[in-house]
Design an enzyme around this catalytic site. Structure first.
Site, PDB file in Angstrom:
ATOM      1  N   GLY A  68      29.044  94.158  24.281  1.00 32.98           N
ATOM      2  CA  GLY A  68      30.236  93.402  23.915  1.00 32.98           C
ATOM      3  C   GLY A  68      30.219  91.951  24.351  1.00 32.98           C
ATOM      4  O   GLY A  68      31.087  91.178  23.950  1.00 32.98           O
ATOM      5  N   CYS A 108      41.324 108.405  -3.975  1.00 27.37           N
ATOM      6  CA  CYS A 108      40.489 107.545  -4.824  1.00 27.37           C
ATOM      7  C   CYS A 108      40.628 107.982  -6.274  1.00 27.37           C
ATOM      8  O   CYS A 108      40.474 109.166  -6.592  1.00 27.37           O
ATOM      9  CB  CYS A 108      39.026 107.622  -4.390  1.00 27.37           C
ATOM     10  N   CYS A 133      36.906 109.417  -7.433  1.00 28.74           N
ATOM     11  CA  CYS A 133      36.271 110.609  -6.858  1.00 28.74           C
ATOM     12  C   CYS A 133      37.271 111.504  -6.136  1.00 28.74           C
ATOM     13  O   CYS A 133      36.902 112.573  -5.658  1.00 28.74           O
ATOM     14  CB  CYS A 133      35.131 110.219  -5.912  1.00 28.74           C
ATOM     15  N   CYS A 193      37.457 103.946  -4.014  1.00 27.03           N
ATOM     16  CA  CYS A 193      36.703 103.814  -2.759  1.00 27.03           C
ATOM     17  C   CYS A 193      36.074 102.421  -2.663  1.00 27.03           C
ATOM     18  O   CYS A 193      35.459 101.938  -3.616  1.00 27.03           O
ATOM     19  CB  CYS A 193      35.548 104.804  -2.706  1.00 27.03           C
ATOM     20  N   CYS A 231      31.380 106.863  -2.949  1.00 30.97           N
ATOM     21  CA  CYS A 231      32.132 107.288  -4.131  1.00 30.97           C
ATOM     22  C   CYS A 231      31.174 107.893  -5.169  1.00 30.97           C
ATOM     23  O   CYS A 231      31.423 108.970  -5.718  1.00 30.97           O
ATOM     24  CB  CYS A 231      32.881 106.089  -4.718  1.00 30.97           C
TER      25      CYS A 231
END
Lengths: 190, 356, 288
Positions: free
Chosen positions: C29, C238, C241, C263, C269
């Site tokens: 980090g 979605c 899909c 998506c 997808c």
């Protein structure tokens, strides 16, 4: 020592990349042992230590060299260009036994990345004393087996680890194997 | 009707590049521009691209201008990206502007001085009237201007003249290796060598605006144009194996020394201080603006209040590079619909919750 | 590519970046400054990610590049081509096939594995920049782990809006030490960073910073006990899909308020549709 130096990497671009990925993975998953495509580093350096030096050191990285590794000095200087034993703070230390970590830069709170990395050649990464590692990179505690660390290594390491985010990172090398111990990892005896 | 997701990014890019190439060439009924023509006839553009591209190569700069359809920031970017890939063979010795082969030299602070004022090829006193004669084909200039070769031995730099009296601060010599922003990221406090490097590579327009702001009271320091000189200097390197310097070529540079009042302090008597500008090519506007901003950034060091944008070293250095700036400003045209969608859902949700 | 080194960067530059990456991994980090080079693509367009990818990539790697979750957005295409041209590596659009994934603004829906590396393009690595523009100051705050400024900002959000109003680039704490920008991914993706099996690398070219999250590292989105972190997504399945657990893009289908939610992860997808999952608006396409 002969007057001709042994060669560096056979394929500098590919070999350095592959060695780097091994070191990166070992640093990201402390204690994971990798086998590297070696170089014929001169005595007393092992293959892995030679490969790590060629991969990471260059004229921008002042290097501290273990006096016992002096026979390899010309080879390191020629292939990496690293300034060896100059007044500049060391970015790497190539050691055959664990140096006193207090004598190496360990960074500052604002710039902990200015610490040195110790490339430590040990006798073995498959046999020897067992340590338990915990920290970032490890889903669960991991056992690392090393021969060639000082008897009080756990205490030395805990002092280093307690400095976090300052501290020194270790790359351990034995023959053609290597692993790494970043400062973020805590170590106990198994 | 069912929705079919948009495809064809690859084709779109190929088409865009083909169209761009066609547009760059323009109407083929007009003859194509040669790189040599750009180099010779658009010299000030070439100079600016070399300065902001940080690479002294007139031919490559001209090529970049041609490739970029005259977009000078795009051209500087092309040069920078090329420059990155070049190996470094040697560091030059500091160039000596005191022995510059002068083409222009003016001082605003003395009526006359050794070597005199040399106007050189300047637009300064042209009346800005469009010259419709240039619309027609030009004949080759007949005869040309005969230039009296300036006597280089009598062209001291104005600061050296003031320096004799101790009226102008001296620049301490240093053997320290200068910093290099192209290799090491900026760190603070930034030393003057690094600041000057950033300014020399910086955007002319940005520095012009900042320099101007100091004249209008935002960090003013009462500048006088001590001297502006332009001309050729020699570049020398000293290979370790030779042990002596060899001349590897010439550069045209513009140097500006601004002289600014300084009231002095407990330890230093009142004297003049300097702002310094140096750029590749004929870049007088940039060199002057650079000198103003350099001086403004020295406010902290000279014990002056740091209140204005031009005096804020971090602000100036982080925003002067036009390659960085144009990239980040223009990146806003990349798709951001994922983040925008996130904001949209967030606003909708907050409105629903407020309504409930 | 003739005249250029493998993966464009010279070996000296790669070594410098590689050293930075090792430090970044050792200090999860923390933003490590690096000598970012001028790339042949504009700053802000992925030069940091590209330099990181170029420094890790080898001949055996398989590269996937996405922008907004999609493989065929123009900048993703451009970066993929850059590496195909300069490194000759195999490229893919399938998340599962890739060993290295360079991304802008998304994390793939499919859980990444231990043997994969994800490289994020980062426009602004400093998580505190909106609160304190001086990097001299923010560097000091990171040194002291003094993140009071960010906590105050979140608290003010709650008192003003009743919730934390950040929806993307939502700040995280890494390994309980460093406050970090996850890059401008939607907050929806933040939980995927926590204890991810893959190594996560971040490159900010213009700002000249590299940072990293090792695998299996705690990554916590900042929140308060009484206002826990909430991921944001459109409340729809979605359209193509039928997925209910993927991040959705909103597509405007007409000028009368028509909307379709699909998506954002195009590979995810497509894979679902190939497996027979059909959403309310996806039938006709699947039948073609």
């Amino acid at each position: 020592m002969t007057s001709t130096l042994s060669p560096g990497f056979a394929d500098p671009v590919t070999d350095a990349q592959s060695c780097f990925r091994a070191v990166l993975d070992a640093m990201a998953r402390p204690g994971r042992v990798h086998t590297v495509r070696g170089v014929s580093a001169p005595m007393p350096l092992c293959e892995a230590a030679g490969a790590v030096l060629l991969t990471l050191a260059d004229h921008e990285t002042p290097l501290r060299l273990d006096p016992d590794a002096a026979p390899a000095r010309a080879w390191i200087a020629f292939h990496t260009g690293a300034p060896i034993e100059t007044d500049a703070p060391a970015m790497f230390a190539m050691a055959l036994s664990l140096p006193d970590l207090d004598t190496l830069p360990n960074g500052t709170d604002e710039m902990p990345e200015t610490s040195a990395t110790v490339i430590l050649q040990v006798a073995s990464l498959t046999a020897g004393q067992r340590f338990v590692l915990e920290g970032p990179g490890l889903r669960e505690p991991k056992v690392l087996t090393v021969a060639g660390l000082p008897p009080d290594f756990v205490a030395i390491w805990q002092r280093n680890h307690a400095l976090f985010p300052r501290g020194i990172d270790l790359i351990l090398c034995a023959r053609n194997k290597l692993t790494a111990l970043p400062r973020s990892v805590s170590i106990k005896e198994a | 009707m069912a929705y079919v997701a948009v495809k064809g990014g690859e084709q779109a890019i190929d088409n865009a590049h083909a169209w761009l190439a066609e547009e760059r060439r323009g109407d083929t009924a007009t003859p194509p521009l040669s790189v040599a023509q750009i180099e010779e006839q658009l010299g000030r553009s070439v100079d600016r691209v070399m300065a902001e591209g940080s690479l002294y190569d007139r031919e490559l700069a001209a090529l970049a201008i041609k490739q970029a359809q005259g977009d000078l920031i795009e051209a500087a970017f092309l040069l920078r990206a090329y420059r990155t890939t070049l190996p470094r063979f040697a560091h030059s010795k500091p160039v000596e502007t005191a022995t510059m082969r002068i083409e222009r030299r003016v001082s605003a602070i003395f009526k006359d001085l050794p070597g005199g004022q040399v106007l050189g090829p300047t637009y300064d006193y042209t009346h800005r009237l469009l010259d419709f004669a240039l619309m027609a084909d030009e004949k080759a200039a007949s005869g040309g201007v005969s230039m009296e070769a300036a006597d280089l031995t009598t062209m001291p730099r104005v600061p050296d003249i003031l320096g004799h009296e101790g009226l102008l601060e001296a620049d301490a010599a240093s053997d320290r290796e200068p910093g290099d922003l192209t290799r090491e990221p900026l760190a603070f406090p930034a030393a003057r060598d690094v600041r000057l490097q950033a300014l020399a590579r910086g955007d002319e327009g940005f520095l012009l605006g900042l320099g101007y702001s100091t004249q209008r009271g935002y960090g003013g320091s009462h500048p006088f144009a001590g001297e502006i000189r332009m001309g050729e200097v020699s570049v020398e390197i000293e290979p370790a194996e030779l042990g002596f310097a060899i001349d590897i070529g010439d550069l045209v540079l513009t140097e500006c020394q601004m002289v600014n009042q300084f009231k002095g302090s407990k330890t230093v008597p009142p004297q003049f201080t300097r702002g310094y500008g140096l750029v590749f090519g004929f870049g007088e506007r940039k060199a002057m603006a650079m000198a103003l901003v350099d001086r403004a950034m020295r406010a902290g060091e000279l014990g002056e209040d740091v209140t204005a944008p031009a005096q804020n070293v971090e602000f100036v250095l982080y925003h002067s590079d036009n390659i960085e700036a144009t990239g980040f400003v223009e990146h806003l045209k990349l798709p951001h619909y994922v983040d925008f969608q996130s904001e949209l859902q967030n606003v909708r949700r907050m409105r629903t919750e407020v309504a409930e | 590519m003739k005249g250029y080194n493998f993966a464009y960067l010279d070996e000296q530059t790669k070594r410098m970046i590689r050293r930075g990456l090792l430090k970044a991994v050792a200090i999860p980090g923390h933003q490590v400054p690096f000598g970012s080079r001028e790339m042949p693509l504009p700053y802000g367009w992925g030069t940091g990610g590209i330099q990181v990818t170029a420094s890790i990539l080898g001949g055996g790697d398989v590269l996937k590049v996405i922008d907004q979750g999609a493989d065929d957005t123009t900048n993703a295409v451009s970066i993929r081509r850059f590496f195909a041209r300069t490194a000759g590596v195999r490229t893919t659009t399938a998340t599962a096939e890739a060993t290295v994934i360079q991304t802008r603004h998304r994390i793939p829906e499919k859980q990444l594995r231990d043997d994969q590396i994800i490289v994020y393009q980062v426009p602004q690595p400093e998580p505190l920049f909106r609160l304190e523009p001086s990097r001299v100051e923010t560097k000091r705050m990171h040194g002291l782990a003094d993140y009071g400024l960010m906590h105050v900002k979140l608290y003010e959000d709650i008192s003003r809006f009743g919730q934390i109003s950040i929806s993307y680039d939502y700040p995280v704490m890494v390994n309980e030490r460093y406050l970090m920008s996850p890059s401008p991914i939607p907050a929806f993706d933040n939980p995927k960073m926590d204890m991810m099996p893959a190594l996560q690398l971040f490159g900010a070219g213009r700002e000249k910073r590299i940072y990293a999250i090792p695998p299996w590292t705690r990554v916590k989105s900042l929140d308060f006990d009484d206002h826990p972190f909430r991921a944001i997504n459109a409340p729809h399945p979605c359209g193509l899909c039928g997925a209910t657990d993927s991040y959705l893009d909103e597509v405007v289908t007409d000028d009368r308020g028509g909307r379709l939610f699909v998506c954002s992860d195009t590979d995810h997808c497509g894979e679902r549709r190939a497996a027979g999952h059909i959403g309310a608006d996806g039938f006709q396409e699947a039948a073609e």
